[in-house]
Write a protein that holds these residues in place. Sequence first.
Motif, PDB file in Angstrom:
ATOM      1  N   MET A 127       0.863  -1.171   0.000  1.00 26.84           N
ATOM      2  CA  MET A 127       0.000   0.000   0.000  1.00 26.84           C
ATOM      3  C   MET A 127       0.903   1.225   0.000  1.00 26.84           C
ATOM      4  SD  MET A 127      -2.810   1.041   2.836  1.00 26.84           S
ATOM      5  CE  MET A 127      -4.092  -0.101   2.467  1.00 26.84           C
ATOM      6  N   SER A 128       0.664   2.123  -0.939  1.00 29.22           N
ATOM      7  CA  SER A 128       1.563   3.262  -1.022  1.00 29.22           C
ATOM      8  C   SER A 128       0.796   4.505  -1.435  1.00 29.22           C
ATOM      9  CB  SER A 128       2.659   2.954  -2.048  1.00 29.22           C
ATOM     10  OG  SER A 128       3.141   4.141  -2.626  1.00 29.22           O
ATOM     11  N   SER A 129       1.111   5.621  -0.796  1.00 33.43           N
ATOM     12  CA  SER A 129       0.378   6.847  -1.144  1.00 33.43           C
ATOM     13  C   SER A 129       0.726   7.299  -2.563  1.00 33.43           C
ATOM     14  CB  SER A 129       0.649   7.973  -0.150  1.00 33.43           C
ATOM     15  OG  SER A 129       1.595   7.609   0.789  1.00 33.43           O
ATOM     16  N   SER A 130       1.852   6.792  -3.111  1.00 35.93           N
ATOM     17  CA  SER A 130       2.180   7.190  -4.481  1.00 35.93           C
ATOM     18  C   SER A 130       1.405   6.378  -5.522  1.00 35.93           C
ATOM     19  CB  SER A 130       3.691   7.088  -4.723  1.00 35.93           C
ATOM     20  OG  SER A 130       4.144   5.808  -4.384  1.00 35.93           O
ATOM     21  N   ILE A 131       0.712   5.303  -5.093  1.00 36.69           N
ATOM     22  CA  ILE A 131      -0.193   4.581  -6.001  1.00 36.69           C
ATOM     23  C   ILE A 131      -1.616   4.788  -5.459  1.00 36.69           C
ATOM     24  CG2 ILE A 131      -0.673   2.351  -7.130  1.00 36.69           C
ATOM     25  CD1 ILE A 131       2.045   1.392  -5.965  1.00 36.69           C
ATOM     26  N   PRO A 132      -2.335   5.811  -5.975  1.00 35.69           N
ATOM     27  CA  PRO A 132      -3.629   6.187  -5.387  1.00 35.69           C
ATOM     28  C   PRO A 132      -4.620   5.024  -5.300  1.00 35.69           C
ATOM     29  CG  PRO A 132      -2.947   7.792  -7.040  1.00 35.69           C
ATOM     30  CD  PRO A 132      -1.976   6.667  -7.119  1.00 35.69           C
ATOM     31  N   ASP A 133      -4.640   4.137  -6.313  1.00 38.45           N
ATOM     32  CA  ASP A 133      -5.608   3.048  -6.281  1.00 38.45           C
ATOM     33  C   ASP A 133      -5.265   1.970  -5.255  1.00 38.45           C
ATOM     34  OD1 ASP A 133      -7.267   4.163  -8.083  1.00 38.45           O
ATOM     35  OD2 ASP A 133      -6.703   2.897  -9.792  1.00 38.45           O
ATOM     36  N   SER A 134      -4.037   2.039  -4.700  1.00 37.04           N
ATOM     37  CA  SER A 134      -3.639   0.988  -3.757  1.00 37.04           C
ATOM     38  C   SER A 134      -4.216   1.224  -2.369  1.00 37.04           C
ATOM     39  CB  SER A 134      -2.111   0.889  -3.673  1.00 37.04           C
ATOM     40  OG  SER A 134      -1.587   1.977  -2.945  1.00 37.04           O
ATOM     41  N   ASN A 135      -4.647   2.452  -2.097  1.00 40.52           N
ATOM     42  CA  ASN A 135      -5.160   2.700  -0.744  1.00 40.52           C
ATOM     43  C   ASN A 135      -6.370   3.629  -0.766  1.00 40.52           C
ATOM     44  OD1 ASN A 135      -4.474   5.623   0.007  1.00 40.52           O
ATOM     45  ND2 ASN A 135      -2.551   4.877  -0.864  1.00 40.52           N
ATOM     46  N   ILE A 136      -7.080   3.643   0.332  1.00 38.27           N
ATOM     47  CA  ILE A 136      -8.251   4.494   0.483  1.00 38.27           C
ATOM     48  C   ILE A 136      -7.962   5.472   1.618  1.00 38.27           C
ATOM     49  CG2 ILE A 136     -10.708   4.539   1.104  1.00 38.27           C
ATOM     50  CD1 ILE A 136     -10.884   1.669  -0.050  1.00 38.27           C
ATOM     51  N   ALA A 137      -8.127   6.749   1.341  1.00 41.21           N
ATOM     52  CA  ALA A 137      -7.893   7.757   2.378  1.00 41.21           C
ATOM     53  C   ALA A 137      -9.104   7.831   3.296  1.00 41.21           C
ATOM     54  CB  ALA A 137      -7.639   9.117   1.743  1.00 41.21           C
ATOM     55  N   LEU A 138      -8.855   8.233   4.536  1.00 43.63           N
ATOM     56  CA  LEU A 138      -9.974   8.358   5.471  1.00 43.63           C
ATOM     57  C   LEU A 138     -10.882   9.521   5.087  1.00 43.63           C
ATOM     58  CD1 LEU A 138      -8.107   7.594   8.825  1.00 43.63           C
ATOM     59  CD2 LEU A 138      -9.576   6.073   7.495  1.00 43.63           C
ATOM     60  N   SER A 139     -10.365  10.431   4.292  1.00 39.23           N
ATOM     61  CA  SER A 139     -11.174  11.579   3.852  1.00 39.23           C
ATOM     62  C   SER A 139     -11.738  11.357   2.446  1.00 39.23           C
ATOM     63  CB  SER A 139     -10.308  12.841   3.855  1.00 39.23           C
ATOM     64  OG  SER A 139      -9.175  12.638   3.031  1.00 39.23           O
ATOM     65  N   GLU A 140     -11.610  10.125   1.951  1.00 39.25           N
ATOM     66  CA  GLU A 140     -11.994   9.866   0.564  1.00 39.25           C
ATOM     67  C   GLU A 140     -13.523   9.908   0.354  1.00 39.25           C
ATOM     68  OE1 GLU A 140      -9.292   7.575  -1.191  1.00 39.25           O
ATOM     69  OE2 GLU A 140     -10.454   6.953  -2.926  1.00 39.25           O
ATOM     70  N   GLU A 141     -13.916  10.373  -0.824  1.00 39.70           N
ATOM     71  CA  GLU A 141     -15.313  10.293  -1.249  1.00 39.70           C
ATOM     72  C   GLU A 141     -15.747   8.826  -1.219  1.00 39.70           C
ATOM     73  OE1 GLU A 141     -17.904  12.035  -2.492  1.00 39.70           O
ATOM     74  OE2 GLU A 141     -16.849  13.796  -1.701  1.00 39.70           O
ATOM     75  N   PRO A 142     -16.828   8.509  -0.556  1.00 37.01           N
ATOM     76  CA  PRO A 142     -17.255   7.103  -0.498  1.00 37.01           C
ATOM     77  C   PRO A 142     -17.363   6.454  -1.889  1.00 37.01           C
ATOM     78  CG  PRO A 142     -18.544   8.405   1.046  1.00 37.01           C
ATOM     79  CD  PRO A 142     -17.682   9.375   0.305  1.00 37.01           C
ATOM     80  N   LYS A 143     -17.861   7.208  -2.873  1.00 35.64           N
ATOM     81  CA  LYS A 143     -18.029   6.639  -4.222  1.00 35.64           C
ATOM     82  C   LYS A 143     -16.684   6.247  -4.839  1.00 35.64           C
ATOM     83  CE  LYS A 143     -22.488   6.889  -4.935  1.00 35.64           C
ATOM     84  NZ  LYS A 143     -23.013   5.793  -4.105  1.00 35.64           N
ATOM     85  N   SER A 144     -15.684   7.055  -4.576  1.00 39.86           N
ATOM     86  CA  SER A 144     -14.361   6.766  -5.109  1.00 39.86           C
ATOM     87  C   SER A 144     -13.773   5.513  -4.450  1.00 39.86           C
ATOM     88  CB  SER A 144     -13.474   7.996  -4.908  1.00 39.86           C
ATOM     89  OG  SER A 144     -12.139   7.641  -4.758  1.00 39.86           O
TER      90      SER A 144
END
Length: 446
Positions: A330-347
């Motif tokens: 899981m890496s912040s440089s690969i956006p699809d690898s992780n989900i942010a706690l502030s992420e849009e639920p749909k995303s």
Amino acid sequence: MAQKLDPWKSSEISDYSKLFEEFGIQPFAEVLDEIPDPHKYMKRGIIFGHRGYEMIADAIKNKKPFVVLDGFMPTGKAHFGHKMVMDQIVWYQKQGGIVVVGMADREAHAVRDLSWEECRQIGVEEYITSLIALGLQPEKTRIYFQSECQPVKDLAFELGTKVNFSEMAAIYGFSGETHLAHMIAVLTQGADILHSQLPMYEGPIPVVVPVGADQDPHIRLTRDIASKMNMFLIERREDSKTGNKYWSVRGKNASEDALKMIDKNIRDGFGGSGAKTKLSKEHIDIFGDISEEELSEIVKNAELAHGGYAFVIPASTYHRFMSGLTGGKMSSSIPDSNIALSEEPKSAVKKIMKAKTGGRESADEQRDLGGEYQKCSVYELYLFHLADDDNELFQVQNDCTSGSILCGECKKKAAGKMEIFLTDLQQKREEAFEKLPMFGIDYVRK
Ligand code: TRP
Ligand code: SF4
């Protein structure tokens, strides 16, 4: 190949069992039974190792005071990897722990080149609000930024008297090219871990630091420095002729006065027993009936009375990391690898629907053979975050291995749970902004 733990490279740890042999981390399973109501991360083996945890289990069980201490480097979005740490902090608070959380802006500034303003904004908007949204209560909680905490900065300097460059180089691979600020950030982390034990805060007290195994070099260094800072070393010894056991208290350039005070208090039976002592220039041998607790208490008080720290060597736990949703880490440089706690639920839903699973080549094959949840990032979401109830987790396992559910449907279920969770969390994160003053955080949102 020998593993090296590097706190700044987030290397994947290939074999957790090696950490026991090579680094002396203890298996968490050994202390699990001592914890009255362990966290699901403990029961599920996600927290797999520890150092010195016995005293924390004892504190929880017997309702004695202890501190849970953690630090977050405010560099980017807080994601589900951070949630794992935050969940633990909130759990320790429910177990009666005093919570101390540092925002490691010195480290972010030194190592990741972020400005102080960026650190402040990310620290508050990503990390502190998420912690509050996940249930942290303001009572018995202290949140600070390293750059604003003078006692941490002073202690960091002081700890620097006990570490030299060769040790830094051996532990972290530092070289002549390494910025001094990077080294100061390491000392600052040590100060994060130890400063709650200063007389102006809690004084000597058990502290537990829940981290990923990549942080173990910092833990080892800090434990080592803590014992070097202490004036006295208490050891159980055996007389080589008679085989009789006795205690030895050795001063490490401690004042003679302090040693005499210990000697007198033991002989006076301070705190109970009144054992016999033999006072030499640098140490005291103690014979007869005295408990370790009694002796530690006497030594601690003498040390504090003479300007020492009497640090309790801090404990730690180590958790496994979740894999990325795309497979690999899981890496912040690969956006699809992780989900942010502030992420849009749909995303988040989209990311889960695209995630790597342990599914088979074809639907028929999967109905036949079942899926392999052991290799599935969606299962990991359940394991770490989406299934609090063990029965629910078993259900996912069974549905998977029996082939009675296919990955598409399984992902849809997980995505649905995630959507509900994030929608609720978003709301709580918004409310958390209002609660910042209760946590002593002065912040104007841009
Ligand atoms: N170095 C940690 C990280 O990279 C952050 C940190 C700073 C920390 N101080 C700490 C962690 C004290 C645990 C305890 O995330
Ligand atoms: Fe993963 Fe679910 Fe597919 Fe099993 S059925 S491999 S748990 S997505």
